[in-house]
Scaffold this active site. Structure first.
Site, PDB file in Angstrom:
ATOM      1  N   LYS A  64       1.245  -1.111   0.370  1.00  8.92           N
ATOM      2  CA  LYS A  64       0.265   0.197  -0.062  1.00  8.92           C
ATOM      3  C   LYS A  64       0.815   1.001  -0.164  1.00  8.92           C
ATOM      4  O   LYS A  64       1.855   1.445   1.003  1.00  8.92           O
ATOM      5  CB  LYS A  64      -0.705   0.176   1.276  1.00  8.92           C
ATOM      6  CG  LYS A  64      -1.789   0.813   1.081  1.00  8.92           C
ATOM      7  CD  LYS A  64      -2.663   1.528   2.135  1.00  8.92           C
ATOM      8  CE  LYS A  64      -2.047   1.786   3.447  1.00  8.92           C
ATOM      9  NZ  LYS A  64      -1.893   3.320   3.376  1.00  8.92           N
ATOM     10  N   ASP A  70      -3.500   4.082  -1.986  1.00  5.34           N
ATOM     11  CA  ASP A  70      -4.558   4.907  -0.646  1.00  5.34           C
ATOM     12  C   ASP A  70      -4.732   6.300  -0.696  1.00  5.34           C
ATOM     13  O   ASP A  70      -4.076   7.293  -0.049  1.00  5.34           O
ATOM     14  CB  ASP A  70      -4.268   4.370   0.847  1.00  5.34           C
ATOM     15  CG  ASP A  70      -5.149   4.585   1.455  1.00  5.34           C
ATOM     16  OD1 ASP A  70      -6.405   4.989   1.640  1.00  5.34           O
ATOM     17  OD2 ASP A  70      -4.365   4.499   3.143  1.00  5.34           O
ATOM     18  N   LYS A 103      -7.363   8.528  -0.377  1.00  2.66           N
ATOM     19  CA  LYS A 103      -8.679   8.716  -0.213  1.00  2.66           C
ATOM     20  C   LYS A 103      -9.111   9.620  -0.980  1.00  2.66           C
ATOM     21  O   LYS A 103      -9.760  10.934  -0.131  1.00  2.66           O
ATOM     22  CB  LYS A 103      -8.685   8.975   1.316  1.00  2.66           C
ATOM     23  CG  LYS A 103      -7.844   7.653   1.760  1.00  2.66           C
ATOM     24  CD  LYS A 103      -8.481   7.869   3.472  1.00  2.66           C
ATOM     25  CE  LYS A 103      -7.946   6.761   4.025  1.00  2.66           C
ATOM     26  NZ  LYS A 103      -5.710   6.768   3.533  1.00  2.66           N
ATOM     27  N   ASP A 118     -13.740  14.995  -3.119  1.00  5.07           N
ATOM     28  CA  ASP A 118     -14.138  15.740  -4.313  1.00  5.07           C
ATOM     29  C   ASP A 118     -14.831  16.322  -4.949  1.00  5.07           C
ATOM     30  O   ASP A 118     -15.943  15.579  -4.184  1.00  5.07           O
ATOM     31  CB  ASP A 118     -12.730  16.337  -5.089  1.00  5.07           C
ATOM     32  CG  ASP A 118     -11.984  18.344  -4.507  1.00  5.07           C
ATOM     33  OD1 ASP A 118     -13.153  18.551  -5.484  1.00  5.07           O
ATOM     34  OD2 ASP A 118     -11.170  18.393  -5.550  1.00  5.07           O
ATOM     35  N   THR A 169     -10.702   3.925  10.528  1.00  2.00           N
ATOM     36  CA  THR A 169     -10.749   2.659  12.043  1.00  2.00           C
ATOM     37  C   THR A 169     -10.614   3.281  13.288  1.00  2.00           C
ATOM     38  O   THR A 169      -9.782   2.596  13.945  1.00  2.00           O
ATOM     39  CB  THR A 169      -9.835   1.419  11.563  1.00  2.00           C
ATOM     40  OG1 THR A 169      -8.949   2.144  10.751  1.00  2.00           O
ATOM     41  CG2 THR A 169     -10.394   0.287  10.670  1.00  2.00           C
ATOM     42  N   ARG A 194       2.849  -0.309  10.754  1.00  5.83           N
ATOM     43  CA  ARG A 194       3.608  -0.231  12.009  1.00  5.83           C
ATOM     44  C   ARG A 194       4.129  -1.284  12.914  1.00  5.83           C
ATOM     45  O   ARG A 194       5.091  -1.819  13.014  1.00  5.83           O
ATOM     46  CB  ARG A 194       3.215   0.952  13.223  1.00  5.83           C
ATOM     47  CG  ARG A 194       2.444   2.458  12.780  1.00  5.83           C
ATOM     48  CD  ARG A 194       2.308   2.760  13.385  1.00  5.83           C
ATOM     49  NE  ARG A 194       0.942   2.989  13.172  1.00  5.83           N
ATOM     50  CZ  ARG A 194       0.106   4.487  13.459  1.00  5.83           C
ATOM     51  NH1 ARG A 194       0.414   4.593  13.965  1.00  5.83           N
ATOM     52  NH2 ARG A 194      -0.972   3.851  12.982  1.00  5.83           N
TER      53      ARG A 194
HETATM   54  O1  C5P Z   1      -0.102   1.376  11.027  1.00  7.10           O
HETATM   55  P1  C5P Z   1      -1.157   0.792  10.666  1.00  7.10           P
HETATM   56  O2  C5P Z   1      -1.401  -0.686  10.302  1.00  7.10           O
HETATM   57  O3  C5P Z   1      -2.023   1.842  11.570  1.00  7.10           O
HETATM   58  O4  C5P Z   1      -1.263   1.416   9.193  1.00  7.10           O
HETATM   59  C1  C5P Z   1      -2.791   1.716   8.925  1.00  7.10           C
HETATM   60  C2  C5P Z   1      -2.541   1.788   7.663  1.00  7.10           C
HETATM   61  O5  C5P Z   1      -3.973   2.161   7.134  1.00  7.10           O
HETATM   62  C3  C5P Z   1      -2.054   3.600   7.604  1.00  7.10           C
HETATM   63  O6  C5P Z   1      -1.350   3.754   5.888  1.00  7.10           O
HETATM   64  C4  C5P Z   1      -3.692   4.409   7.000  1.00  7.10           C
HETATM   65  O7  C5P Z   1      -3.566   5.945   7.052  1.00  7.10           O
HETATM   66  C5  C5P Z   1      -4.652   3.306   6.195  1.00  7.10           C
HETATM   67  N1  C5P Z   1      -5.419   2.888   6.279  1.00  7.10           N
HETATM   68  C6  C5P Z   1      -6.849   3.202   7.827  1.00  7.10           C
HETATM   69  N2  C5P Z   1      -7.984   3.630   7.553  1.00  7.10           N
HETATM   70  C7  C5P Z   1      -8.954   3.148   6.526  1.00  7.10           C
HETATM   71  C8  C5P Z   1      -8.257   4.043   5.441  1.00  7.10           C
HETATM   72  C9  C5P Z   1      -6.589   3.414   5.290  1.00  7.10           C
HETATM   73  O8  C5P Z   1      -5.641   3.256   8.478  1.00  7.10           O
HETATM   74  N3  C5P Z   1      -9.780   3.235   6.515  1.00  7.10           N
END
Ligand code: C5P
Length: 227
Positions: free
Chosen positions: A30, A59, A61, A64, A118, A208
């Site tokens: 991603k 990603d 998002k 607009d 989330t 992470r």
């Molecule tokens: O580090 P972590 O596992 O929390 O990363 C989640 C990834 O998913 C991040 O890059 C975040 O921008 C992305 N994301 C998210 N929630 C969404 C869409 C994408 O956490 N609804």
């Protein structure tokens, strides 16, 4: 269920180093706001140079007015990525304009609608939407499905119900996954691998817990064994 590894590191070099470590696994990558704003199309090309079969989720998002979103979507479809996402709250007209614009493209990317991030829990969601996550996530899913999107970004907890009210082939992609009880950081609706599996999630996104682990390659291996 597929694993999608978030490349959210502070430099292009660190992202590429991580991609090289895990290049032989059956995984998705991603590229999100941080990396794309900094490195642009170059990161996509560099990832393909590492493994031309890498599948990539861009990603960004989009949110607009309909014409601007459709223009952006047709540019994205030229980049050679496999999934991109747009906000469902941009509205039915915007979602339909995006799909109309890219529908005739051969092998077009999959389009997912962002529902409830989330990082929201019930309290801070109510604060801004004056409704509950449970109600709104199903409502957003129905809208996205009516507008012919391919699926939705949602928490693992919502995935199964969303498939029930849309259809089993409506894709779900869930961030906020903490496979081995890691810190939740800014994520609120976190789930582990078992919860994601039980809820029939198609793609789990993990950042992470992988790139901050002592041994990212081993962490990916452990996750793949469990899914
Ligand atoms: O580090 P972590 O596992 O929390 O990363 C989640 C990834 O998913 C991040 O890059 C975040 O921008 C992305 N994301 C998210 N929630 C969404 C869409 C994408 O956490 N609804």
């Amino acid at each position: 269920m597929k694993l999608c590894v978030a490349l959210d590191l502070p430099t292009l070099e660190e992202n590429l180093k991580l991609a090289k470590m895990i290049k032989d696994y059956d995984i998705w990558l991603k590229v999100g706001l941080r990396s794309y704003i900094r490195d642009g199309k170059k990161i996509i090309q560099e990832l393909k140079n590492i493994n031309s079969n890498f599948k990539i989720f861009l990603d960004l998002k989009l949110y607009d007015i309909p014409n601007t979103m459709a223009d952006a979507a047709s540019e994205i479809a030229e980049i050679g990525i496999d999934i991109f996402n747009i906000h469902i709250t941009s509205g039915a007209q915007a979602m339909k304009s995006v799909m109309q614009r890219i529908n005739n493209i051969k092998n077009r990317p999959i389009v997912l609608g962002v529902s409830v991030l989330t990082s929201f829990d019930n309290q801070n969601f109510k604060d801004i939407y004056n409704s509950t996550i449970e109600k709104k996530s199903l409502f957003f899913a129905k809208k996205a499905n009516e507008c012919k999107l391919d699926g939705i970004v949602c928490s693992a907890y919502e995935s199964k119900n969303i498939k029930e009210i849309t259809n089993p082939n409506f894709l779900t992609l869930s961030p906020g996954i903490r496979p081995f009880g890691e810190e939740s950081n800014d994520q609120k609706r976190v789930a582990n691998l078992e919860i994601a599996k039980e809820n029939l999630v198609d793609f789990i996104v993990i950042g992470r817990p992988i790139y901050r682990s002592n041994d990212p390659k081993y962490t990916v291996e452990k996750i793949l064994k469990r899914i």
